[in-house]
Write a protein that holds these residues in place. Structure first.
Motif, PDB file in Angstrom:
ATOM      1  N   ALA A  19      13.860 -12.977  49.133  1.00 37.85           N
ATOM      2  CA  ALA A  19      14.311 -11.681  48.633  1.00 37.85           C
ATOM      3  C   ALA A  19      13.225 -10.985  47.820  1.00 37.85           C
ATOM      4  CB  ALA A  19      15.563 -11.877  47.779  1.00 37.85           C
ATOM      5  N   SER A  20      12.446 -11.747  47.058  1.00 38.81           N
ATOM      6  CA  SER A  20      11.369 -11.134  46.264  1.00 38.81           C
ATOM      7  C   SER A  20      10.271 -10.567  47.166  1.00 38.81           C
ATOM      8  CB  SER A  20      10.787 -12.163  45.299  1.00 38.81           C
ATOM      9  OG  SER A  20      10.161 -13.226  46.006  1.00 38.81           O
ATOM     10  N   SER A  65      15.821 -16.671  46.900  1.00 44.42           N
ATOM     11  CA  SER A  65      15.270 -15.702  45.951  1.00 44.42           C
ATOM     12  C   SER A  65      13.804 -15.388  46.257  1.00 44.42           C
ATOM     13  CB  SER A  65      15.396 -16.239  44.524  1.00 44.42           C
ATOM     14  OG  SER A  65      14.607 -17.404  44.353  1.00 44.42           O
ATOM     15  N   GLY A  75      18.894 -21.929  46.868  1.00 43.38           N
ATOM     16  CA  GLY A  75      18.929 -20.750  46.014  1.00 43.38           C
ATOM     17  C   GLY A  75      17.552 -20.199  45.702  1.00 43.38           C
ATOM     18  N   ILE A  76      16.612 -21.074  45.352  1.00 42.26           N
ATOM     19  CA  ILE A  76      15.261 -20.628  45.024  1.00 42.26           C
ATOM     20  C   ILE A  76      14.544 -20.108  46.256  1.00 42.26           C
ATOM     21  CG2 ILE A  76      13.001 -21.426  44.225  1.00 42.26           C
ATOM     22  CD1 ILE A  76      14.471 -23.294  42.320  1.00 42.26           C
ATOM     23  N   THR A 120       7.638 -11.144  40.485  1.00 47.99           N
ATOM     24  CA  THR A 120       8.768 -11.929  40.987  1.00 47.99           C
ATOM     25  C   THR A 120       8.338 -12.835  42.134  1.00 47.99           C
ATOM     26  OG1 THR A 120      10.276 -10.146  40.359  1.00 47.99           O
ATOM     27  CG2 THR A 120      11.099 -11.766  41.912  1.00 47.99           C
ATOM     28  N   SER A 134       8.590 -16.887  41.726  1.00 47.56           N
ATOM     29  CA  SER A 134       9.456 -17.572  42.695  1.00 47.56           C
ATOM     30  C   SER A 134       8.659 -18.542  43.563  1.00 47.56           C
ATOM     31  CB  SER A 134      10.174 -16.548  43.575  1.00 47.56           C
ATOM     32  OG  SER A 134      10.973 -15.676  42.800  1.00 47.56           O
ATOM     33  N   TYR A 136      10.676 -20.309  34.955  1.00 50.39           N
ATOM     34  CA  TYR A 136      10.536 -19.015  35.627  1.00 50.39           C
ATOM     35  C   TYR A 136      10.170 -17.919  34.622  1.00 50.39           C
ATOM     36  CZ  TYR A 136      11.739 -14.931  38.444  1.00 50.39           C
ATOM     37  OH  TYR A 136      11.697 -13.731  39.113  1.00 50.39           O
TER      38      TYR A 136
END
Length: 290
Positions: A227-228, A224, A220-221, A146, A150, A116
């Motif tokens: 969210a990004s 994220s 989790g990824i 981001t 991601s 990342y």
């Protein structure tokens, strides 16, 4: 002739010599700290046990470790299509060995974070910098970078999960589907009871923990990544880019002086093509932009 008294003396001397030799044998088997130094056998059996333990330990330290390369069973199935061999090949493949049991959760997390960071700073952020060329858009650059980093991790997790999921399905199945020479002559081989038990044990011990780890990281990824995207939308709404090349905007510029004044203000006294890579190239490399 030897008298009875002489015989008794000889027997006593022989007994003393025997006891002395036995005491030397037992004493030489130990150091003052109690560690075995000699491989001789002591009378009480304790030294013999310690000697054998030391010899076994030394042999174990010298023996090299080997990783299995193939498996037994399913003789009719080509070696490369046997489920266990497919698992072994997967663990030796680049990227797929990142989430194996030997690497563990901590090692896999370290690799994901490294990927990342490298992608963010070497690929995504430079592209964002070429997109947001005006000053004051640092938050938008970070948000866009981001999303890109991601998104790459999401694609990586899909690839890892599909590969390990395929092997997990093959190990749990009671049958082996294989191709003899091509897609047109496939066949099915039923596993023996020994092969079923072996594959089930391998799945539970080495593959299922990996699948659980991939599920956890995928959640989790994926979270994220969503969210990004939200972060980028919020950042863009806070300070949107003035698109002077929007056809609707160009149409209104012909009749609306207020919009024309805003466009001139947003250009900061420079030609409007300076913030567009395509039109800057059309303008012979962006004359008047520096």
């Amino acid at each position: 002739q030897i008298s009875d008294q002489d015989k008794m003396v000889c027997r006593s001397i022989g007994s003393l010599v025997t006891l002395f030799l036995l005491s030397v044998d037992v004493t030489s088997s130990f150091t003052p700290a109690g560690k075995v130094l000699s491989k001789k056998t002591a009378v009480n059996g304790v030294a013999r046990k310690n000697v054998f333990q030391l010899m076994a330990q030394e042999e174990d330290d010298e023996l090299p470790t080997f990783a299995a390369e193939t498996s037994f069973g399913a003789e009719a199935v080509p070696e490369g299509q046997r489920p266990v061999n497919e698992y072994l090949e997967l663990t030796r493949s680049p990227l797929f060995d990142w989430c194996s049991e030997e690497v563990g959760t901590k090692g896999f997390l370290t690799r994901i974070v490294t990927v990342y960071a490298v992608v963010f700073f070497t690929v995504c952020y430079p592209i964002s910098g070429a997109t947001y060329t005006q000053d004051g858009y640092e938050l938008q650059k970070i948000a866009a970078s981001t999303v890109g980093a991601s998104g790459l991790l999401v694609a990586l997790m899909i690839r890892l999960y599909s590969g390990w999921g395929y092997v997990a399905t093959r190990l749990q199945s009671k049958f082996i589907e294989y191709e003899e020479s091509g897609w047109y002559d496939g066949d099915v081989e039923e596993k023996t009871e020994e092969e079923k038990k072996r594959d089930k044990f391998l799945f539970l011990s080495d593959v299922k923990p990996v699948m659980d780890r991939l599920k956890l990281f995928s959640i989790g990824i994926g979270g994220s990544f969503v969210a990004s995207i939200i972060f980028l939308n919020v950042a863009s709404s806070i300070k949107p880019i003035f698109d002077e090349y929007d056809p609707r905007m160009l149409e209104q510029l012909r009749y609306n002086d207020k919009i024309a004044d805003v466009a001139a203000e947003q250009s900061y006294g420079r030609p409007t093509y300076c913030d567009n890579r395509y039109y800057r190239a059309v303008a012979n490399g962006g004359q008047g932009c520096n």
